[in-house]
Every structure is written in structure tokens, then in C-alpha cells.
Design a protein around this motif. Structure first.
Motif, PDB file in Angstrom:
ATOM      1  N   MET A   1      64.221  45.434  50.548  1.00 57.42           N
ATOM      2  CA  MET A   1      63.036  45.259  51.384  1.00 57.42           C
ATOM      3  C   MET A   1      63.193  44.017  52.268  1.00 57.42           C
ATOM      4  SD  MET A   1      59.021  44.887  50.263  1.00 57.42           S
ATOM      5  CE  MET A   1      59.060  46.457  49.402  1.00 57.42           C
ATOM      6  N   LYS A   2      62.855  44.141  53.530  1.00 63.16           N
ATOM      7  CA  LYS A   2      62.970  43.018  54.456  1.00 63.16           C
ATOM      8  C   LYS A   2      61.816  42.036  54.265  1.00 63.16           C
ATOM      9  CE  LYS A   2      65.554  45.521  58.004  1.00 63.16           C
ATOM     10  NZ  LYS A   2      65.587  45.963  59.429  1.00 63.16           N
ATOM     11  N   LEU A   3      62.053  40.799  54.663  1.00 66.84           N
ATOM     12  CA  LEU A   3      61.079  39.732  54.458  1.00 66.84           C
ATOM     13  C   LEU A   3      59.736  40.045  55.112  1.00 66.84           C
ATOM     14  CD1 LEU A   3      60.278  36.885  53.539  1.00 66.84           C
ATOM     15  CD2 LEU A   3      61.377  35.993  55.602  1.00 66.84           C
ATOM     16  N   LYS A   4      59.752  40.439  56.358  1.00 65.78           N
ATOM     17  CA  LYS A   4      58.498  40.715  57.072  1.00 65.78           C
ATOM     18  C   LYS A   4      57.754  41.895  56.452  1.00 65.78           C
ATOM     19  CE  LYS A   4      58.240  37.558  60.275  1.00 65.78           C
ATOM     20  NZ  LYS A   4      57.100  36.598  60.259  1.00 65.78           N
ATOM     21  N   GLN A   5      58.500  42.866  55.978  1.00 59.44           N
ATOM     22  CA  GLN A   5      57.889  44.026  55.328  1.00 59.44           C
ATOM     23  C   GLN A   5      57.187  43.592  54.041  1.00 59.44           C
ATOM     24  OE1 GLN A   5      60.704  47.024  54.094  1.00 59.44           O
ATOM     25  NE2 GLN A   5      59.151  48.627  53.949  1.00 59.44           N
ATOM     26  N   LEU A   6      57.858  42.749  53.265  1.00 53.96           N
ATOM     27  CA  LEU A   6      57.269  42.244  52.020  1.00 53.96           C
ATOM     28  C   LEU A   6      56.008  41.438  52.315  1.00 53.96           C
ATOM     29  CD1 LEU A   6      57.405  41.772  48.954  1.00 53.96           C
ATOM     30  CD2 LEU A   6      58.899  39.804  49.411  1.00 53.96           C
ATOM     31  N   GLU A   7      56.073  40.556  53.294  1.00 58.82           N
ATOM     32  CA  GLU A   7      54.909  39.741  53.652  1.00 58.82           C
ATOM     33  C   GLU A   7      53.745  40.625  54.102  1.00 58.82           C
ATOM     34  OE1 GLU A   7      53.574  36.191  56.761  1.00 58.82           O
ATOM     35  OE2 GLU A   7      55.701  36.516  56.348  1.00 58.82           O
ATOM     36  N   GLY A   8      54.058  41.673  54.840  1.00 56.83           N
ATOM     37  CA  GLY A   8      53.013  42.587  55.307  1.00 56.83           C
ATOM     38  C   GLY A   8      52.285  43.265  54.151  1.00 56.83           C
ATOM     39  N   TYR A   9      53.043  43.744  53.181  1.00 53.97           N
ATOM     40  CA  TYR A   9      52.434  44.363  52.001  1.00 53.97           C
ATOM     41  C   TYR A   9      51.575  43.359  51.234  1.00 53.97           C
ATOM     42  CZ  TYR A   9      55.338  48.602  52.349  1.00 53.97           C
ATOM     43  OH  TYR A   9      55.909  49.775  52.765  1.00 53.97           O
ATOM     44  N   LEU A  10      52.112  42.160  51.037  1.00 57.41           N
ATOM     45  CA  LEU A  10      51.410  41.150  50.241  1.00 57.41           C
ATOM     46  C   LEU A  10      50.130  40.662  50.909  1.00 57.41           C
ATOM     47  CD1 LEU A  10      54.415  39.011  48.927  1.00 57.41           C
ATOM     48  CD2 LEU A  10      53.143  40.792  47.720  1.00 57.41           C
ATOM     49  N   GLY A  11      50.026  40.878  52.203  1.00 55.44           N
ATOM     50  CA  GLY A  11      48.805  40.515  52.913  1.00 55.44           C
ATOM     51  C   GLY A  11      47.594  41.298  52.438  1.00 55.44           C
ATOM     52  N   GLU A  12      47.831  42.384  51.691  1.00 55.51           N
ATOM     53  CA  GLU A  12      46.738  43.213  51.166  1.00 55.51           C
ATOM     54  C   GLU A  12      46.282  42.788  49.767  1.00 55.51           C
ATOM     55  OE1 GLU A  12      45.272  45.507  53.104  1.00 55.51           O
ATOM     56  OE2 GLU A  12      46.666  44.792  54.647  1.00 55.51           O
ATOM     57  N   VAL A  13      46.932  41.788  49.190  1.00 56.86           N
ATOM     58  CA  VAL A  13      46.552  41.332  47.844  1.00 56.86           C
ATOM     59  C   VAL A  13      45.233  40.554  47.928  1.00 56.86           C
ATOM     60  CG1 VAL A  13      47.190  39.867  45.884  1.00 56.86           C
ATOM     61  CG2 VAL A  13      48.946  41.223  47.058  1.00 56.86           C
ATOM     62  N   ALA A  14      44.257  40.967  47.153  1.00 59.92           N
ATOM     63  CA  ALA A  14      42.939  40.315  47.157  1.00 59.92           C
ATOM     64  C   ALA A  14      43.022  38.948  46.484  1.00 59.92           C
ATOM     65  CB  ALA A  14      41.920  41.184  46.434  1.00 59.92           C
ATOM     66  N   ALA A  15      42.266  37.981  47.043  1.00 58.17           N
ATOM     67  CA  ALA A  15      42.277  36.610  46.531  1.00 58.17           C
ATOM     68  C   ALA A  15      41.030  36.333  45.688  1.00 58.17           C
ATOM     69  CB  ALA A  15      42.382  35.624  47.687  1.00 58.17           C
ATOM     70  N   PHE A  16      40.880  35.073  45.242  1.00 55.29           N
ATOM     71  CA  PHE A  16      39.741  34.671  44.420  1.00 55.29           C
ATOM     72  C   PHE A  16      38.414  34.963  45.121  1.00 55.29           C
ATOM     73  CE2 PHE A  16      43.210  31.619  43.506  1.00 55.29           C
ATOM     74  CZ  PHE A  16      43.376  31.853  42.148  1.00 55.29           C
ATOM     75  N   LYS A  17      37.458  35.493  44.365  1.00 60.13           N
ATOM     76  CA  LYS A  17      36.116  35.711  44.909  1.00 60.13           C
ATOM     77  C   LYS A  17      35.288  34.435  44.826  1.00 60.13           C
ATOM     78  CE  LYS A  17      36.111  40.612  43.630  1.00 60.13           C
ATOM     79  NZ  LYS A  17      35.562  41.649  42.713  1.00 60.13           N
ATOM     80  N   ASN A  18      35.374  33.756  43.685  1.00 61.32           N
ATOM     81  CA  ASN A  18      34.653  32.496  43.466  1.00 61.32           C
ATOM     82  C   ASN A  18      35.617  31.485  42.853  1.00 61.32           C
ATOM     83  OD1 ASN A  18      31.805  33.313  44.180  1.00 61.32           O
ATOM     84  ND2 ASN A  18      32.233  34.800  42.554  1.00 61.32           N
ATOM     85  N   PRO A  19      36.467  30.874  43.684  1.00 64.98           N
ATOM     86  CA  PRO A  19      37.486  29.960  43.155  1.00 64.98           C
ATOM     87  C   PRO A  19      36.874  28.766  42.425  1.00 64.98           C
ATOM     88  CG  PRO A  19      37.302  29.766  45.542  1.00 64.98           C
ATOM     89  CD  PRO A  19      36.510  30.960  45.154  1.00 64.98           C
ATOM     90  N   LYS A  20      37.556  28.331  41.375  1.00 68.09           N
ATOM     91  CA  LYS A  20      37.087  27.224  40.538  1.00 68.09           C
ATOM     92  C   LYS A  20      37.869  25.959  40.886  1.00 68.09           C
ATOM     93  CE  LYS A  20      35.897  30.344  36.713  1.00 68.09           C
ATOM     94  NZ  LYS A  20      36.192  31.623  37.368  1.00 68.09           N
ATOM     95  N   VAL A  21      37.164  24.949  41.377  1.00 66.24           N
ATOM     96  CA  VAL A  21      37.829  23.739  41.848  1.00 66.24           C
ATOM     97  C   VAL A  21      38.540  23.007  40.718  1.00 66.24           C
ATOM     98  CG1 VAL A  21      35.758  22.302  41.612  1.00 66.24           C
ATOM     99  CG2 VAL A  21      37.540  21.654  43.244  1.00 66.24           C
ATOM    100  N   GLN A  22      37.958  23.002  39.503  1.00 65.55           N
ATOM    101  CA  GLN A  22      38.585  22.279  38.398  1.00 65.55           C
ATOM    102  C   GLN A  22      39.940  22.878  38.035  1.00 65.55           C
ATOM    103  OE1 GLN A  22      37.804  19.395  37.157  1.00 65.55           O
ATOM    104  NE2 GLN A  22      39.538  19.427  35.757  1.00 65.55           N
TER     105      GLN A  22
END
Length: 226
Positions: A1-22
């Protein structure tokens, strides 16, 4: 898999909804994750067919990237149940649940005698040498009570992996970490100097985004050096 292709797929990974600062929950960007895993595999062959552990896996960005780069198994460990719930959803969305397993656990705890953080050996010791490769984007250890947590995460990774460890750390800590690695019997190479984009996530943030200079480190036991 090429780098740009991998980055494109990973752009769909959902992040924290309510991140915890601690817990210093700042999402690993698709840009960073793609470069870490692509470099680990394309340059060193440390991912494809390997057993990988992801310490402080958060929402599963690095774990999913490892699976997409051909890891035969990935164990993602995190203390936060909310993050792991999102990680599980991401894993199912990417259809890598047969490869990626999640585990809720804390790598360290407060020592009763000193009040400082120390590794939880009840967790770490049984996992010694159980993996080929470790990947991590640990907390920087800048919040009260978190001093030294970045080093503890790295130490745990070096114990669990028989091969290489890939970790992201503030560039300002480079000299200290290289010496620490040496004391553990590890070679420590700086593979890249990167920018970690921290968006405005918490109330105390004054800027829309801050770029933190980080090193991509690769550690390997000295006896493995060719």
C-alpha cells in the motif's frame, strides 16, 4: 500500500468525542500514523506478518494502520473505556476485528512510597517479549501527576517487544531519551522530525492549533543490531 493511500484511509478513523485532558488525549493524525507505520514496514519490515502491540492506543489509529500494513495480530492497550469504545467501532468499520484486539489496562500507577508514577509490573512482566514490534504515541507527561509517563510507556514497550519499538516524543526530550534507551541496552535512532498538530480541544487552549515538534524514534535491542 502506498503512503498517500494509507493516509487517505486513516483519515476516516473517528477520534475522541470527549477527550480527557488529564489523560493527555490528543488524537494521532492520519498524517502521522501513516508515516510511522509506512516507514516501519517499507524501510525495516517490522509490521507485515508481525505481532504488534500499541500502547495507549486511544481510538485505534495506530492499531488500524498496523493491521492495514499487514500485521498478523495487534493488541491495543488503553486505560480509557470511552476511547476503547470508539476504537472498537473503528476496528469494525475497517473490518480488521480478526486482527486487532483491545485491552483495557493501565501501564503505570502511583507508587505508595514516593507518589510518583511507576510501571505496573503485574501487567507488564507477563507480557514481556510477547510481541515482535511495539508502536506508541504516549502522553507527553506535561499534566500534573503525569511526570515521566512518556518514559514509562517507552520502557514498557521495550520490555514487551523482542524487535523494534516505534514511538513519538517531543523533540526537546531527545537527548534524555537516547541516554535512557542506552541504559536499557537499546539503540535509539531518530527516523524523522515531524509536526504534531494539536487542535483547539480544551478550554485552556488559546490558539486554534499548535504544531509541536516531535521525533519518530526507533529503538532496538543492541543484540539485534547487524
Amino acid at each position: 500500500m502506498k503512503l498517500k493511500q494509507l493516509e487517505g484511509y486513516l483519515g476516516e478513523v473517528a477520534a475522541f468525542k470527549n477527550p480527557k485532558v488529564q489523560l493527555e488525549q490528543y488524537p494521532t493524525t492520519a498524517h502521522l500514523a501513516a508515516r510511522v507505520l509506512y516507514t516501519a514496514e517499507s524501510t525495516f519490515g517490522d509490521i507485515d506478518g508481525k505481532a504488534v502491540v500499541d500502547l495507549g492506543c486511544g481510538c485505534g489509529m495506530l492499531s488500524i494502520a498496523a493491521a492495514m500494513m499487514g500485521a498478523c495480530s495487534v493488541v491495543g492497550i488503553d486505560v480509557d473505556s470511552d476511547a476503547l469504545e470508539i476504537a472498537q467501532e473503528n476496528i469494525e468499520e475497517f473490518e480488521v476485528e480478526e486482527v486487532v484486539e483491545l485491552m483495557q489496562a493501565s501501564l503505570c500507577h502511583e507508587a505508595a512510597s514516593t507518589g510518583s508514577l511507576e510501571l505496573d509490573n503485574q501487567l507488564v512482566t507477563p507480557m514481556k517479549g510477547k510481541f515482535d514490534t511495539a508502536i506508541l504515541n504516549p502522553p507527553f507527561g506535561t499534566k500534573p501527576g503525569n511526570k515521566g509517563i512518556d518514559v514509562l510507556f517507552l520502557q514498557a514497550a521495550c520490555s514487551m517487544a523482542t524487535g523494534a519499538v516505534y514511538s513519538l516524543h517531543k523533540t526537546s526530550t531527545r537527548e534524555y531519551l537516547v541516554k535512557k534507551a542506552e541504559s536499557w541496552g537499546f539503540e535509539c535512532d531518530v527516523l524523522a522530525e515531524l509536526k504534531f498538530d494539536v487542535p483547539m480541544m480544551y478550554k485552556f487552549h488559546k490558539k486554534k492549533a499548535v504544531n509541536i515538534e516531535v521525533d519518530l524514534l526507533r529503538l532496538q535491542p543492541k543484540h539485534k543490531q547487524v
